[in-house]
Motif scaffolding. Structure first.
Motif, mmCIF file in Angstrom:
data_model
loop_
_atom_site.group_PDB
_atom_site.id
_atom_site.type_symbol
_atom_site.label_atom_id
_atom_site.label_comp_id
_atom_site.label_asym_id
_atom_site.label_seq_id
_atom_site.Cartn_x
_atom_site.Cartn_y
_atom_site.Cartn_z
ATOM 1 N N LEU A 54 -3.070 0.923 1.462
ATOM 2 C CA LEU A 54 -1.930 0.289 0.799
ATOM 3 C C LEU A 54 -2.011 -1.230 0.862
ATOM 4 N N PHE A 94 -2.760 2.543 6.009
ATOM 5 C CA PHE A 94 -2.392 1.311 5.306
ATOM 6 C C PHE A 94 -3.515 0.280 5.353
ATOM 7 N N TYR A 144 -9.030 1.274 -0.340
ATOM 8 C CA TYR A 144 -8.007 2.118 -0.950
ATOM 9 C C TYR A 144 -6.737 2.224 -0.106
ATOM 10 N N ARG A 198 -4.689 -2.494 -1.518
ATOM 11 C CA ARG A 198 -4.287 -2.323 -2.922
ATOM 12 C C ARG A 198 -3.275 -3.393 -3.329
ATOM 13 N N LEU A 199 -2.340 -3.720 -2.405
ATOM 14 C CA LEU A 199 -1.346 -4.752 -2.707
ATOM 15 C C LEU A 199 -1.991 -6.128 -2.801
#
Length: 291
Positions: free
Chosen positions: A131, A124, A129, A134-135
């Motif tokens: 999570l 994460f 890349y 990305r968020l």
């Protein structure tokens, strides 16, 4: 007859008391005793040094940094975990569709091993890349961030994992306590015309007092005990930014093999936990309503 009942009671308590003394009381006393001796080195035996180990701690900047980090870690994770657990319990205790699935989803992080959780969050937090990146890029337009490799964000990243792991566990206790509140109290409050906020503040929250006290003590202990993910993900880095008392004890005792210094550190940790738990029972206990 009374003597026979007393003997039966002691026989029933005996195994539990034996385990408690062998694995809790004796280690504490032995650790306290060893903290006044030096660490044996090869042919050099251990010798009595008095409070020298504690004086070394007082002059150790890494100890003070670990203590400061641990206080920030505990003050950040304990209130948020308790508040989030209460909010989730109130949510899944209501009449909502799919509440059984929500309960499972909230509780699932609790049953995962901390090592597995650490590896999951390593992905994460992967820069660019992962999570989280990305968020934040999609929602806030941020660039790549090294969440666990930066001194500014590493401790906060570890706190997020602790809250995510613990909140679901504490939710179960709140959920059980909510379901034990007699419905007649809510009916009486409705007859009196109390608002939802007044019902929560004057009926629900006071009756959750014993559960809150229990959760607060356990959350505080976990705030000093739950460090598996830090050992796996950062090992106390970068530059001791995520070093906590327990990770420092592990490093001193098993990496540098300074058992005497580790014993002194352990006693300091135990003293802090005892004082804070005593304060919690003293101040929160007076405001706790037991039915």
């Amino acid at each position: 007859m009374r003597g026979r009942a007393t003997l039966h009671a002691w026989l029933m308590l005996g195994p539990a008391m034996l385990l408690l003394v062998a694995f809790t009381h004796y280690p504490v006393v032995a650790t306290f005793w060893h903290s006044f001796f030096s660490t044996p080195r090869g042919a050099r035996p251990s010798r009595f040094v008095g409070v020298e180990n504690y004086e070394v701690l007082a002059a150790d900047p890494i100890f003070w940094q670990a203590l400061t980090n641990n206080l920030i870690y505990a003050l950040g994770t304990v209130p948020i975990s308790i508040a989030l657990a209460l909010a989730m319990a109130l949510w899944v205790n209501g009449r909502i569709p799919g509440k059984a699935a929500l309960r499972v989803a909230y509780f699932t992080p609790t049953v995962l091993p901390m090592i597995a959780v650490a590896n999951l969050w390593l992905f994460f937090y992967t820069p660019d890349y992962g999570l989280v990146d990305r968020l934040t890029h999609f929602l806030l337009g941020w660039g790549a961030t090294n969440w666990i490799g930066s001194q500014e964000t590493a401790l906060g990243a570890m706190m997020v994992i602790a809250v995510w792991k613990e909140a679901g566990f504490f939710m179960i206790f709140y959920l059980a306590a909510l379901q034990a509140i007699p419905p007649v109290l809510y009916e009486a409050a409705a007859v009196e015309g109390a608002s939802r906020w007044e019902v929560f503040r004057r009926v629900t929250l006071p009756l959750l007092g014993p559960t809150t006290l229990f959760i607060a003590v356990n959350a505080l202990i976990n705030g000093f005990r739950l460090v598996d993910h830090i050992i796996v993900m950062t090992k106390g880095g970068p530059d001791n930014a995520t070093a906590l008392l327990l990770t420092y004890i592990y490093e001193v005792g098993f990496r540098f093999w300074d058992t005497a210094q580790a014993s002194a550190l352990t006693m300091v940790l135990l003293l802090i936990l005892m004082l804070v738990a005593l304060a919690q029972f003293t101040f929160l206990g007076r405001r706790t309503h037991y039915r």
